[in-house]
Structure formats: C-alpha cells, structure tokens
Design an enzyme around this catalytic site. Structure first.
Site, PDB file in Angstrom:
ATOM      1  N   GLU A  80       7.015  -8.416  12.695  1.00  0.00           N
ATOM      2  CA  GLU A  80       5.733  -8.875  12.158  1.00  0.00           C
ATOM      3  C   GLU A  80       5.790  -8.624  10.662  1.00  0.00           C
ATOM      4  OE1 GLU A  80       2.918  -9.669  10.415  1.00  0.00           O
ATOM      5  OE2 GLU A  80       2.109  -7.681  10.872  1.00  0.00           O
ATOM      6  N   GLU A  89       6.221 -11.248   1.932  1.00  0.00           N
ATOM      7  CA  GLU A  89       6.362  -9.825   2.230  1.00  0.00           C
ATOM      8  C   GLU A  89       7.797  -9.491   2.648  1.00  0.00           C
ATOM      9  OE1 GLU A  89       3.332  -8.385   4.826  1.00  0.00           O
ATOM     10  OE2 GLU A  89       1.695  -9.005   3.494  1.00  0.00           O
TER      11      GLU A  89
END
Length: 280
Positions: A80, A89
């Site tokens: 995730e 990210e």
C-alpha cells in the site's frame, strides 16, 4: 498447497488481516511475511498476531523490504504505497527493489497505476499558497480535498507504472507533454495550476481510483494533489493549455517539475527538485 505472500511496508497490519481473511474465504493456506522497518508499527503487528493466534501463519520481518533476504520466494507481493498522484510516495522505487521477493510467475498487488492531470482554476488554493510569500511553496504539490475549483479541461494520462517490471536497468524517470483542449464556447478562464489523480489496477478486473470519471465509490483514503503555478494565467476563449510534466530521479531523491508553454510560457517549477522532493 501453501502460498507465500510478502507484504511490503506492512504498517500496523491491516493488509495482514485482510490477506488472511481473503485466504480463508477462498480456502487457501497462506504464509505471510510482514515486512516493516518502523519499530512502532511492528509493536502493533506483533500484538495483532498474538491476539489472533497467527504465530504459525505470520512472520514479522523488521527490515527494509528492499534489503530483506527471504527464505523463499513469494507467490504474491502486496503493498500500500500509492500516493495521491499514484507514484508520488516512491511506489515504483520500493516495488522495483522488492520484486526480487517474487517468484518469476508471481504477481504484485497493485499490478499497475496511472496518474492523471487536469488544468483548474482555484482562487482559494492559489491565495493559500501565495500567503507564504516565497518561491518554495509555489514549487510544492499539495494533497487537498478540492472544493472551490473549476476544471478547465478533462484529465489526461500522465505516467504509468507496472509491477513486477523485470526490465533492467529500471528507469523510473518520466516526461510528458499534454495538450488540453478548450472549446471557445467555454469562454475565457484563469489557470491557477493542475489537479492530479490516479487509477490503479490491484488485480485484473479490480481497480482503485481517484480519477473523477472512474472514482471508486465510497473511497476517501486519497485526496487529489494540486500543482500550483507561480502566477495565474489568463486563458482567452478557445485557447488550449499545453503543459509539461517531468518525474526526476536522482541517487537520493525523486521529484516533479512542471511548466506551461501555451497560451503563455511559464518558468519550469521545481527544477532539479530544488524546493520539493521525496527522499530515497
């Protein structure tokens, strides 16, 4: 048959719980390797494993997933790492480093994701950035829940990443030029920056999206991202917007650069990641 599943950046363990629940639902035996380097998060995972009696199903690995040497290769790699712009990210960099944990025919969840960009007018956000009275904040993207804004054209695809990516050497730098069409009937407009979204394929036929036309119902875990312009740009009626976006990759950081070349030319924002970057 026992399936091996590696969870990269396991956090406090929600993917561990979900993976075991999914395995139980389809009556499959699963061996989970929960890889997490944050000591505080490991405490939570350990407590969860102990409370459910999963000691024989879950191995907690207190290491960086890019450095861990597994005792066996996994059938599935679950992570995730998606950000509001999909890859902002470090999901590509982390999963490229972790795919060595997979068998040659193993699968990654997610298996791909694509970012999207749309020109918008938003006086509220522009004024909020301007209030800092410096260049750095105009060269920084912001995760925001968009309210007072108007899209000036439909979003377009920007960057796509797929996993696993066995091509070597891997290059996650990207560059794209986008032309956003604006009908003359839309009249004049003001460009304050760009809204960013993403679409992700977790597994063929299973998606998770913030892209407005395909937005996943009742999903609030991610908000859009906003790339501001240093100065508002007046748009004549019918004038297209030509935008340029780069994803830069260095030895120790990843960053974005953006600019507009039509109907007027702006400076390149955040060149070489001088104001904003994500450290590797």
């Amino acid at each position: 048959m026992l399936y091996g599943l590696a969870i990269g950046l396991a956090g406090r363990g929600p993917l561990v719980r979900a993976s075991l629940a999914a395995a139980a639902e389809v009556k499959r035996k699963l061996r989970v390797y929960a890889v997490e380097k944050n000591p505080a998060a490991i405490v939570h995972i350990q407590a969860m494993v102990d409370s459910h009696g999963w000691q024989d199903k879950v191995s907690i690995i207190a290491q960086d997933m890019r450095e861990w040497q597994p005792p066996e290769l996994a059938d599935i790699l679950v992570s995730e790492l998606l950000g509001s712009f999909g890859d902002n990210e470090l999901s590509p960099e982390c999963l490229d480093g972790a795919q060595r944990l997979l068998k040659p025919d193993g699968i990654s969840i997610p298996c791909s994701y694509t970012s999207f960009l749309a020109p918008i007018t938003t006086t509220k956000l522009y004024d909020a950035v301007k209030a800092y009275k410096d260049l750095e904040h105009f060269e920084t993207p912001y995760v925001v829940k968009l309210h007072r804004y108007c899209a000036l054209s439909a979003p377009q695809e920007v960057f796509t990443f797929t996993h696993p990516d066995w091509e070597q050497p891997t290059d996650n730098s990207r560059a794209v030029t986008l032309r956003f069409l604006r009908p003359e009937a839309d009249g004049v407009g003001v460009l304050h920056g760009f809204a960013g979204y993403f679409e992700s394929v977790l597994y063929p036929g299973v998606t998770l999206n913030t892209h407005p036309p395909t937005h996943t119902s009742n999903m609030f875990s991610w908000f859009p991202i906003f790339f501001p312009l240093r100065e508002p740009m007046m748009l004549p009626a019918g004038a297209d917007v030509v935008a340029h976006m780069w994803r830069g990759c260095g030895k120790h950081k990843v960053w974005y650069e953006w600019a507009v070349s039509e109907p007027a030319i702006t400076p390149i924002h955040n060149p070489s990641g001088r104001s904003y970057w994500v450290g590797l």
